[in-house]
Each structure stands twice: as structure tokens, then as C-alpha cells.
Design a protein around this motif. Structure first.
Motif, mmCIF file in Angstrom:
data_model
loop_
_atom_site.group_PDB
_atom_site.id
_atom_site.type_symbol
_atom_site.label_atom_id
_atom_site.label_comp_id
_atom_site.label_asym_id
_atom_site.label_seq_id
_atom_site.Cartn_x
_atom_site.Cartn_y
_atom_site.Cartn_z
ATOM 1 N N ALA A 23 124.348 82.320 -9.925
ATOM 2 C CA ALA A 23 123.795 83.159 -8.851
ATOM 3 C C ALA A 23 122.364 82.745 -8.534
ATOM 4 O O ALA A 23 121.973 82.668 -7.359
ATOM 5 C CB ALA A 23 123.851 84.630 -9.241
ATOM 6 N N PRO A 47 124.577 86.077 -3.462
ATOM 7 C CA PRO A 47 124.395 85.846 -4.900
ATOM 8 C C PRO A 47 123.725 87.019 -5.612
ATOM 9 O O PRO A 47 124.063 87.317 -6.765
ATOM 10 C CB PRO A 47 123.544 84.585 -4.965
ATOM 11 C CG PRO A 47 122.874 84.482 -3.638
ATOM 12 C CD PRO A 47 123.822 85.111 -2.665
ATOM 13 N N TRP A 50 126.404 89.701 -6.035
ATOM 14 C CA TRP A 50 127.370 89.285 -7.055
ATOM 15 C C TRP A 50 126.784 89.473 -8.452
ATOM 16 O O TRP A 50 127.460 89.954 -9.361
ATOM 17 C CB TRP A 50 127.782 87.836 -6.805
ATOM 18 C CG TRP A 50 128.815 87.316 -7.760
ATOM 19 C CD1 TRP A 50 130.082 87.796 -7.939
ATOM 20 C CD2 TRP A 50 128.674 86.227 -8.660
ATOM 21 N NE1 TRP A 50 130.740 87.052 -8.890
ATOM 22 C CE2 TRP A 50 129.895 86.072 -9.356
ATOM 23 C CE3 TRP A 50 127.639 85.344 -8.942
ATOM 24 C CZ2 TRP A 50 130.098 85.107 -10.316
ATOM 25 C CZ3 TRP A 50 127.846 84.365 -9.894
ATOM 26 C CH2 TRP A 50 129.066 84.255 -10.573
#
Length: 175
Positions: A23, A47, A50
Motif C-alpha cells: 500500500a 491504497p 485498503w
């Protein structure tokens, strides 16, 4: 005897270091791309989102060892709760991959005769040795109290004539 909580824990976020690194690298790539094409900065939400989701999912996993059972809880929106009675525990083992050992973590693997949870993995927890020993003592207590004994049935002998062989290995639970 009333039921008491002996241990409560969640997996360490060390479990997700690889995901967090990915990420971060994607976020850096998007950031560099944003220098040349500023609308790309909006993609940073992917990212970062996530990574946050990964954190929350891991944090929502909870394990509890009580004087009577192992309770497994997982889920953010929809929770799944499962209990395994301690007398159903057949065997335990411990795994300590290098990366876990660096952080003082281990994974406790528990084999049970419970149909819904035949194998339980309590991943990336601190002080795994003490957890395993506490579990072992409680399992022995409940086996003695309920008079449960592990018996090994030799499958080849059973197929040839039904002979029973007890060599001390845990294979089946007889109540």
C-alpha cells in the motif's frame, strides 16, 4: 465454578506488514504520478483505504480462552462467533516463522474433534508458550472432569478385521 477469561487477544498487525508495504509503495507511485498529473492524487484513497480496511479486519478478529472453552469472534459488519469446548481439543502445536520471532510472536495451532472447527489457528500472538501451557492445563482438567479419553483406531487393522490398537496417539474422542 464460574467461567473465567484466562486469555484474550487478537492477531498482531505484524501479520499485515507485507500488505502495508505494498500500500505504501502504491501510494508513493501515485504521489509521484500526481506531480506530473495532479488529478492522480485522488487515487491515493485506494491504497490508504485498503490499508485501513486491512487494519480493521485484523483488529476485528478476537480469540478468547476461558476456563471452559475457546471462543473465536471475527467480522466487522457480520460477526461470526464460534465456541469450542476444551475437552474437544486433541493436540496443539506452535509455529514461529522468522519474521514472527523478530517481534516475539507465534501462531498456536489447535486440532480439535469439533466438527465446525477441526483446526484453529491463533495467529501472530505474544507469549504463545504461556498460552499453550494454560490451554493444556485446562484441557486436561476438563478431560478428567468429563472422563473423556483419546483412543487411536488403527484403520488398516479395522479394515482387516476390526482390531483395536491403542498406541497413545490422539486420533478420536470417545465420551
Amino acid at each position: 465454578m464460574s467461567e473465567e477469561v484466562l486469555w484474550k487477544g487478537s492477531p498482531s498487525q505484524v501479520l499485515n506488514l507485507g500488505k502495508y508495504l505494498v500500500a505504501l509503495l502504491v501510494a508513493i507511485g501515485i504521489g509521484v504520478g500526481g506531480i506530473f498529473f495532479p488529478p492522480a492524487w485522488a487515487a491515493l484513497v485506494l491504497p490508504i483505504g485498503w490499508a485501513i480496511w486491512t487494519f480493521v479486519v485484523t483488529r476485528s478478529i478476537r480469540h478468547e480462552l476461558t476456563t471452559e472453552r475457546i471462543r473465536l469472534v471475527e467480522g466487522i459488519f457480520n460477526q461470526k462467533i464460534d465456541d469450542v469446548e476444551l475437552y474437544r481439543v486433541k493436540d496443539t502445536s506452535m509455529e514461529r516463522p522468522f519474521w514472527y520471532r523478530v517481534f516475539g510472536l507465534s501462531t498456536l495451532i489447535i486440532e480439535t474433534s469439533d466438527r465446525s472447527q477441526p483446526r484453529i489457528e491463533i495467529k501472530a500472538v505474544r507469549d504463545g508458550d504461556n498460552l499453550r501451557e494454560t490451554l493444556r492445563k485446562q484441557v486436561e482438567y476438563w478431560r478428567d472432569r468429563k472422563r473423556v479419553r483419546e483412543v487411536d483406531f488403527d484403520e488398516t487393522a479395522a479394515a482387516e478385521g476390526g482390531h483395536h490398537h491403542d498406541d497413545g496417539q490422539d486420533q478420536g474422542t470417545m465420551v
